[in-house]
Scaffold this motif. Structure first.
Motif, mmCIF file in Angstrom:
data_model
loop_
_atom_site.group_PDB
_atom_site.id
_atom_site.type_symbol
_atom_site.label_atom_id
_atom_site.label_comp_id
_atom_site.label_asym_id
_atom_site.label_seq_id
_atom_site.Cartn_x
_atom_site.Cartn_y
_atom_site.Cartn_z
ATOM 1 N N PHE A 104 12.026 5.335 11.374
ATOM 2 C CA PHE A 104 12.554 6.424 10.537
ATOM 3 C C PHE A 104 13.867 6.042 9.839
ATOM 4 O O PHE A 104 14.577 6.910 9.355
ATOM 5 N N LEU A 105 14.155 4.742 9.785
ATOM 6 C CA LEU A 105 15.396 4.284 9.169
ATOM 7 C C LEU A 105 15.454 4.704 7.692
ATOM 8 O O LEU A 105 14.575 4.386 6.906
ATOM 9 N N GLY A 106 16.512 5.461 7.339
ATOM 10 C CA GLY A 106 16.663 5.943 5.968
ATOM 11 C C GLY A 106 15.840 7.172 5.660
ATOM 12 O O GLY A 106 15.881 7.705 4.551
ATOM 13 N N ASN A 107 15.083 7.635 6.657
ATOM 14 C CA ASN A 107 14.210 8.797 6.456
ATOM 15 C C ASN A 107 14.252 9.693 7.694
ATOM 16 O O ASN A 107 13.256 10.287 8.094
ATOM 17 N N GLU A 108 15.452 9.779 8.315
ATOM 18 C CA GLU A 108 15.601 10.481 9.581
ATOM 19 C C GLU A 108 15.499 12.000 9.393
ATOM 20 O O GLU A 108 16.193 12.568 8.540
ATOM 21 N N PRO A 109 14.643 12.673 10.180
ATOM 22 C CA PRO A 109 14.580 14.142 10.123
ATOM 23 C C PRO A 109 15.843 14.741 10.749
ATOM 24 O O PRO A 109 16.444 14.145 11.648
ATOM 25 N N LYS A 157 4.510 1.712 9.629
ATOM 26 C CA LYS A 157 5.521 2.507 8.937
ATOM 27 C C LYS A 157 5.091 2.804 7.501
ATOM 28 O O LYS A 157 5.175 3.943 7.033
ATOM 29 N N ALA A 158 4.610 1.771 6.802
ATOM 30 C CA ALA A 158 4.200 1.959 5.405
ATOM 31 C C ALA A 158 3.038 2.944 5.299
ATOM 32 O O ALA A 158 3.015 3.802 4.409
ATOM 33 N N VAL A 159 2.079 2.824 6.203
ATOM 34 C CA VAL A 159 0.906 3.704 6.174
ATOM 35 C C VAL A 159 1.291 5.149 6.522
ATOM 36 O O VAL A 159 0.739 6.110 5.989
ATOM 37 N N SER A 160 2.309 5.302 7.410
ATOM 38 C CA SER A 160 2.692 6.632 7.895
ATOM 39 C C SER A 160 3.292 7.516 6.810
ATOM 40 O O SER A 160 3.362 8.735 6.979
ATOM 41 N N TYR A 161 3.745 6.927 5.714
ATOM 42 C CA TYR A 161 4.341 7.721 4.638
ATOM 43 C C TYR A 161 3.307 8.566 3.891
ATOM 44 O O TYR A 161 3.675 9.437 3.099
ATOM 45 N N GLY A 162 2.023 8.270 4.099
ATOM 46 C CA GLY A 162 0.982 9.021 3.403
ATOM 47 C C GLY A 162 0.956 8.747 1.910
ATOM 48 O O GLY A 162 0.634 9.631 1.107
ATOM 49 N N SER A 163 1.271 7.507 1.518
ATOM 50 C CA SER A 163 1.360 7.153 0.100
ATOM 51 C C SER A 163 -0.017 7.016 -0.543
ATOM 52 O O SER A 163 -1.010 6.727 0.130
ATOM 53 N N ASP A 164 -0.050 7.214 -1.868
ATOM 54 C CA ASP A 164 -1.288 7.026 -2.642
ATOM 55 C C ASP A 164 -1.485 5.565 -3.030
ATOM 56 O O ASP A 164 -2.594 5.136 -3.331
ATOM 57 N N ILE A 165 -0.368 4.822 -3.082
ATOM 58 C CA ILE A 165 -0.400 3.401 -3.467
ATOM 59 C C ILE A 165 0.375 2.627 -2.406
ATOM 60 O O ILE A 165 1.545 2.913 -2.144
ATOM 61 N N ILE A 166 -0.283 1.654 -1.768
ATOM 62 C CA ILE A 166 0.386 0.840 -0.755
ATOM 63 C C ILE A 166 0.326 -0.627 -1.180
ATOM 64 O O ILE A 166 -0.747 -1.162 -1.454
ATOM 65 N N ILE A 167 1.500 -1.248 -1.245
ATOM 66 C CA ILE A 167 1.604 -2.672 -1.569
ATOM 67 C C ILE A 167 1.711 -3.443 -0.264
ATOM 68 O O ILE A 167 2.589 -3.173 0.555
#
Length: 497
Positions: A104-109, A157-167
């Protein structure tokens, strides 16, 4: 949304850095729910293009469109807001923080008082780990994990963001075969959900297994884009390097001399035990094994990076005591680490300083730095290692992975070693740069230097080595001569016990 419209489109992208044009008029697009593989030699511009999509770099010219609408992406946070996330080739992690902090670095709830909600971070981290069947403790520090573990967490971590485009930039360069299968299963799930994936890899078997389309970049210019079924491995390699490559492994027959290094009963339980092997002058000896077999740990102990509890090291027939790295260097033995980012390059420094670091006493004497000598010697050795850089003062961080690796080789060649331990020397490097590294290794063997080559790529070991030792569970389970080299024989020994 029009189904014929690309999910992501880049139009006429250009990008230059001091002394080099990285991208020239590049057009690139990705369809919804597909895997689009981007191929090219190191330095071709792949990572630069991806960093533009992710907002790390700004293009000098050109447009970025998502679902047909032009967007301006100034930083990775804006990229994430636009549904883009990225797994980086070079692992940029903080060794001292925990898994949950990293996730959660930089995206802490935060809670209602505006403070970080650590309880939520813990529960969300556990949920994500359990969801992917990853058995990690959220409070474990990253420094206590393997490179493979860290790479898997970066993917999660990348997948957990729920993104439409993943590099995904070289996502399998440091993970096990089993983990590769887990990743490919996740990619299939993401595709089914309509997620678009841009995938960069130098592993051709992977590319042809998962790609829907393939684009090839060369020298910052887009060469071609085709559906995967219209291409072959040989065609892709030819497009990447601009020529046919008839022999990927330029191994030469070299006269093998007397034994130069002998290891007897090297032990450091539970990591490895009773390890015995030898290497002769001019010989390239491979070490194979699955992740966790103990190969790198043995190499680190021999080089003086880690301690060992018992055993003997003989160089040229005499027992030597290696308690620290300088002992090893003084005995003519050097080591190229598997993690050049963490243990190799000094990212904030230029090529010259990175090379000169191993032999500063050669340039600093009589109370001052002899810059003229340093420049001349470093330039000569970089030329020999075929380092491609705008200048010796260029930051090593700005070089491709292949050129960074050649700078690391140049650093050690400054010590004029007789024994080189090369741990994953071609990890994350394209076929063209691999060929150059193989040629350098062959040349070193021809100079009667001895090479220990640790690699997870079996074709590489088979193509380059004179003998191969195989490890499993911290022990050597077998030794193979050239006529016994097959992937089946190696894997039988790698899974023994």
């Amino acid at each position: 949304m029009d189904l014929a419209m690309p999910k992501l489109e880049l139009r006429n992208i250009e990008k230059s850095f001091p002394g080099v044009k990285a991208l020239g008029n590049v057009n690139f697009s990705v369809k919804k729910g597909t895997v689009h593989v981007l191929c090219g030699e190191n330095g071709a511009g792949k990572s630069t293009l991806m960093k533009i999509i992710n907002g790390i770099y700004q293009p000098d010219k050109g447009q970025i469109l998502i679902d047909g609408e032009e967007v301006k992406i100034n930083n990775p946070i804006e990229a994430r807001k636009n549904g883009i996330s990225m797994i980086f080739q070079e692992l940029n992690y903080i060794p001292e923080i925990t898994i949950e902090q990293s996730m959660f670095l930089g995206n802490e709830p935060t809670n209602k008082f505006g403070k970080i909600d650590w309880k939520k971070i813990r529960s969300e981290t556990l949920r994500l780990l359990q969801q992917e069947n990853l058995n990690y403790n959220p409070t474990t520090q990253l420094k206590d994990l393997t490179i493979s573990d860290i790479q898997m967490l970066e993917i999660l971590k990348a997948v957990s963001y729920g993104s439409d485009i993943i590099i995904m930039d070289e996502p399998t360069s440091a993970i096990t075969r089993n983990e590769v299968e887990i990743l490919f299963g996740k990619i299939a799930e993401l595709k089914a959900k309509g997620v678009s994936i841009i995938y960069i890899s130098h592993k051709m078997e992977e590319i042809f297994r998962i790609a829907d389309e393939i684009t090839v970049l060369r020298d910052g210019v887009m060469i071609d884009t085709k559906p995967t079924h219209e291409l072959t491995i040989d065609k892709v390699i030819a497009l990447m390097v601009g020529r046919e490559m008839s022999n990927i492994y330029p191994k030469e027959e070299v006269a093998i001399g007397e034994t130069i290094l002998e290891i007897k009963n090297l032990t450091n339980r539970p990591t490895f035990s009773d390890v015995n092997f030898h290497i002769r002058k001019g010989e390239i000896v491979g070490f194979a094994g699955l992740m966790g077999a103990g190969r790198s740990e043995v190499a680190r102990a021999i080089f003086g990076l880690d301690e060992f509890s018992s055993g003997q090291i003989f160089i040229k027939g005499k027992e030597v005591k290696i308690n620290k790295v300088t002992d090893s260097i003084n005995h003519g033995m050097v080591m190229l680490s598997e993690d050049r980012k963490r243990y190799g390059i000094i990212g904030v420094r230029g090529v010259r300083e990175n090379v000169a670091l191993s032999k500063l006493e050669k340039f600093i004497y009589k109370g001052r730095l002899h810059t003229k000598d340093e420049n001349a010697i470093v330039a000569e050795i970089c030329k020999r290692m075929n380092v491609k850089t705008p200048s010796l003062e260029t930051s090593i961080d700005s070089l491709s992975g292949g050129n960074q690796q050649k700078v690391m080789l140049a650093r050690w060649m400054l010590c004029d070693p007789e024994i080189l331990i090369l741990d994953e020397p071609t990890r994350g490097i394209d076929v063209g740069a691999k060929y150059e590294i193989y040629k350098l290794i062959t040349e070193l063997a021809e100079e009667e230097r001895s090479i220990i080559m640790i690699s997870s790529e079996l074709p590489e070991l088979i193509g380059m080595c004179d003998r191969i030792y195989v490890m499993a569970g911290g022990k050597i389970t077998g030794e193979l001569e050239t006529h016994e080299f097959t992937q089946e024989n190696i894997m039988k020994l790698a899974t023994k016990g």
